[in-house]
Design a protein around this motif. Structure first.
Motif, PDB file in Angstrom:
ATOM      1  N   TYR A  90       0.821  -1.207   0.000  1.00  0.00           N
ATOM      2  CA  TYR A  90       0.000   0.000   0.000  1.00  0.00           C
ATOM      3  C   TYR A  90       0.857   1.260   0.000  1.00  0.00           C
ATOM      4  N   ALA A  91       0.243   2.347  -0.428  1.00  0.00           N
ATOM      5  CA  ALA A  91       0.883   3.659  -0.344  1.00  0.00           C
ATOM      6  C   ALA A  91       0.738   4.192   1.080  1.00  0.00           C
ATOM      7  N   ILE A  92       1.769   4.855   1.562  1.00  0.00           N
ATOM      8  CA  ILE A  92       1.661   5.501   2.876  1.00  0.00           C
ATOM      9  C   ILE A  92       0.728   6.694   2.729  1.00  0.00           C
ATOM     10  N   ASN A  93      -0.186   6.850   3.669  1.00  0.00           N
ATOM     11  CA  ASN A  93      -1.087   7.998   3.682  1.00  0.00           C
ATOM     12  C   ASN A  93      -0.292   9.176   4.245  1.00  0.00           C
ATOM     13  N   GLU A  94       0.240   9.981   3.349  1.00  0.00           N
ATOM     14  CA  GLU A  94       1.122  11.092   3.738  1.00  0.00           C
ATOM     15  C   GLU A  94       0.406  12.153   4.564  1.00  0.00           C
ATOM     16  N   GLY A  95      -0.906  12.230   4.464  1.00  0.00           N
ATOM     17  CA  GLY A  95      -1.660  13.229   5.218  1.00  0.00           C
ATOM     18  C   GLY A  95      -1.946  12.821   6.644  1.00  0.00           C
ATOM     19  N   SER A  96      -1.512  11.648   7.036  1.00  0.00           N
ATOM     20  CA  SER A  96      -1.797  11.124   8.363  1.00  0.00           C
ATOM     21  C   SER A  96      -0.562  11.199   9.252  1.00  0.00           C
ATOM     22  N   VAL A  97      -0.807  11.160  10.539  1.00  0.00           N
ATOM     23  CA  VAL A  97       0.275  11.178  11.519  1.00  0.00           C
ATOM     24  C   VAL A  97       1.141   9.922  11.347  1.00  0.00           C
ATOM     25  N   GLN A  98       2.434  10.066  11.606  1.00  0.00           N
ATOM     26  CA  GLN A  98       3.363   8.934  11.563  1.00  0.00           C
ATOM     27  C   GLN A  98       4.175   8.948  12.853  1.00  0.00           C
ATOM     28  N   THR A  99       4.101   7.854  13.610  1.00  0.00           N
ATOM     29  CA  THR A  99       4.834   7.763  14.873  1.00  0.00           C
ATOM     30  C   THR A  99       5.563   6.419  14.925  1.00  0.00           C
ATOM     31  N   ASP A 100       6.180   6.157  16.067  1.00  0.00           N
ATOM     32  CA  ASP A 100       6.859   4.878  16.286  1.00  0.00           C
ATOM     33  C   ASP A 100       5.871   3.757  16.584  1.00  0.00           C
ATOM     34  N   TYR A 101       4.582   4.071  16.641  1.00  0.00           N
ATOM     35  CA  TYR A 101       3.566   3.058  16.936  1.00  0.00           C
ATOM     36  C   TYR A 101       2.330   3.169  16.041  1.00  0.00           C
ATOM     37  N   PHE A 102       2.371   4.049  15.040  1.00  0.00           N
ATOM     38  CA  PHE A 102       1.227   4.210  14.142  1.00  0.00           C
ATOM     39  C   PHE A 102       1.680   4.628  12.748  1.00  0.00           C
ATOM     40  N   ARG A 103       1.087   4.006  11.735  1.00  0.00           N
ATOM     41  CA  ARG A 103       1.236   4.413  10.331  1.00  0.00           C
ATOM     42  C   ARG A 103      -0.094   4.161   9.644  1.00  0.00           C
ATOM     43  N   ALA A 104      -0.427   5.039   8.745  1.00  0.00           N
ATOM     44  CA  ALA A 104      -1.635   4.873   7.943  1.00  0.00           C
ATOM     45  C   ALA A 104      -1.232   4.650   6.487  1.00  0.00           C
ATOM     46  N   PHE A 105      -1.928   3.740   5.855  1.00  0.00           N
ATOM     47  CA  PHE A 105      -1.699   3.407   4.448  1.00  0.00           C
ATOM     48  C   PHE A 105      -3.019   3.544   3.708  1.00  0.00           C
ATOM     49  N   GLN A 106      -2.941   3.558   2.388  1.00  0.00           N
ATOM     50  CA  GLN A 106      -4.156   3.632   1.587  1.00  0.00           C
ATOM     51  C   GLN A 106      -3.972   2.893   0.278  1.00  0.00           C
ATOM     52  N   ASP A 107      -5.093   2.487  -0.289  1.00  0.00           N
ATOM     53  CA  ASP A 107      -5.101   1.885  -1.618  1.00  0.00           C
ATOM     54  C   ASP A 107      -6.357   2.388  -2.314  1.00  0.00           C
ATOM     55  N   ASP A 108      -6.168   3.256  -3.281  1.00  0.00           N
ATOM     56  CA  ASP A 108      -7.290   3.846  -4.005  1.00  0.00           C
ATOM     57  C   ASP A 108      -7.707   3.001  -5.205  1.00  0.00           C
ATOM     58  N   THR A 109      -7.128   1.793  -5.342  1.00  0.00           N
ATOM     59  CA  THR A 109      -7.479   0.922  -6.472  1.00  0.00           C
ATOM     60  C   THR A 109      -8.440  -0.186  -6.074  1.00  0.00           C
ATOM     61  N   THR A 110      -8.692  -0.344  -4.771  1.00  0.00           N
ATOM     62  CA  THR A 110      -9.588  -1.412  -4.322  1.00  0.00           C
ATOM     63  C   THR A 110     -11.041  -0.946  -4.382  1.00  0.00           C
ATOM     64  N   ASP A 111     -11.938  -1.893  -4.316  1.00  0.00           N
ATOM     65  CA  ASP A 111     -13.375  -1.614  -4.250  1.00  0.00           C
ATOM     66  C   ASP A 111     -13.918  -2.299  -3.005  1.00  0.00           C
ATOM     67  N   PRO A 112     -14.273  -1.490  -2.001  1.00  0.00           N
ATOM     68  CA  PRO A 112     -14.195  -0.033  -1.911  1.00  0.00           C
ATOM     69  C   PRO A 112     -12.758   0.438  -1.653  1.00  0.00           C
ATOM     70  N   LEU A 113     -12.574   1.769  -1.703  1.00  0.00           N
ATOM     71  CA  LEU A 113     -11.275   2.353  -1.385  1.00  0.00           C
ATOM     72  C   LEU A 113     -10.854   1.885   0.006  1.00  0.00           C
ATOM     73  N   LEU A 114      -9.555   1.741   0.203  1.00  0.00           N
ATOM     74  CA  LEU A 114      -9.046   1.111   1.417  1.00  0.00           C
ATOM     75  C   LEU A 114      -8.149   2.037   2.219  1.00  0.00           C
ATOM     76  N   GLY A 115      -8.368   2.043   3.532  1.00  0.00           N
ATOM     77  CA  GLY A 115      -7.466   2.676   4.478  1.00  0.00           C
ATOM     78  C   GLY A 115      -6.992   1.610   5.455  1.00  0.00           C
ATOM     79  N   VAL A 116      -5.683   1.573   5.717  1.00  0.00           N
ATOM     80  CA  VAL A 116      -5.109   0.593   6.640  1.00  0.00           C
ATOM     81  C   VAL A 116      -4.391   1.352   7.740  1.00  0.00           C
ATOM     82  N   GLN A 117      -4.779   1.086   8.979  1.00  0.00           N
ATOM     83  CA  GLN A 117      -4.133   1.711  10.127  1.00  0.00           C
ATOM     84  C   GLN A 117      -3.302   0.648  10.826  1.00  0.00           C
TER      85      GLN A 117
END
Length: 165
Positions: free
Chosen positions: A75-102
């Motif tokens: 997945y692509a890293i969700n650059e608009g989201s916070v990034q810490t040593d214990y959290f990352r957000a990813f996204q995939d705009d090609t899936t149905d439905p659109l996907l967010g991974v925390q």
């Protein structure tokens, strides 16, 4: 300005569940020790949703860095989201439905998405209140909706139901 729109969860349930299971399988091949949760409004029957799929991937702290690397291959890293040593957000705009991974470290400050789901599943009053908030922001600014949503979830974190989890 991005506008927000909602539909009944039932319109998305079948496809969201199918995509969740497909993504869960992919993630488990890379991270067999992960706890993978379907979170967000598509996981809450009878709720309103934007129609995107949210997945929480929970891992022990000692494999977080490896998990970031492995999920970055999917997945692509969700650059608009916070990034810490214990959290990352990813996204995939090609899936149905659109996907967010925390991706969260188990027990960390942001290991909360599954808890929100559990509280909303257990308490229909909270779910209805959240749906009313969504109705109030239908067709309005996504940014304003996100701010209101953040206030709602901050309040939800103070409830006895959330505190017990």
């Amino acid at each position: 300005m991005e506008l927000v729109h909602f539909l009944e969860q039932s319109y998305f349930h079948e496809q969201a569940e199918k995509t969740f299971l497909e993504q869960k399988e992919k993630i488990l091949r890379l991270l067999p020790e992960a706890d993978i949760q379907h979170v967000g409004s598509t996981a809450i029957p009878n709720s309103l949703t934007k129609g995107d799929l949210d997945i929480q991937v929970r891992v022990p702290a000692e494999i977080f860095t490896v998990a970031v690397e492995k999920l970055s291959a999917l997945y692509a890293i969700n650059e608009g989201s916070v990034q810490t040593d214990y959290f990352r957000a990813f996204q995939d705009d090609t899936t149905d439905p659109l996907l967010g991974v925390q991706l969260t470290v188990i027990g960390s400050e942001l290991d909360i998405f599954w808890k929100f789901r559990e509280v909303l599943l257990a308490n229909d009053t909270y779910r209805a209140e959240y749906d009313e908030l969504k109705k109030a922001y239908e067709g309005k600014s996504m940014e304003a909706y996100r701010e209101a949503k953040q206030r709602f979830f901050a309040r939800l974190m103070e409830t006895p139901e959330f505190q017990r989890l």
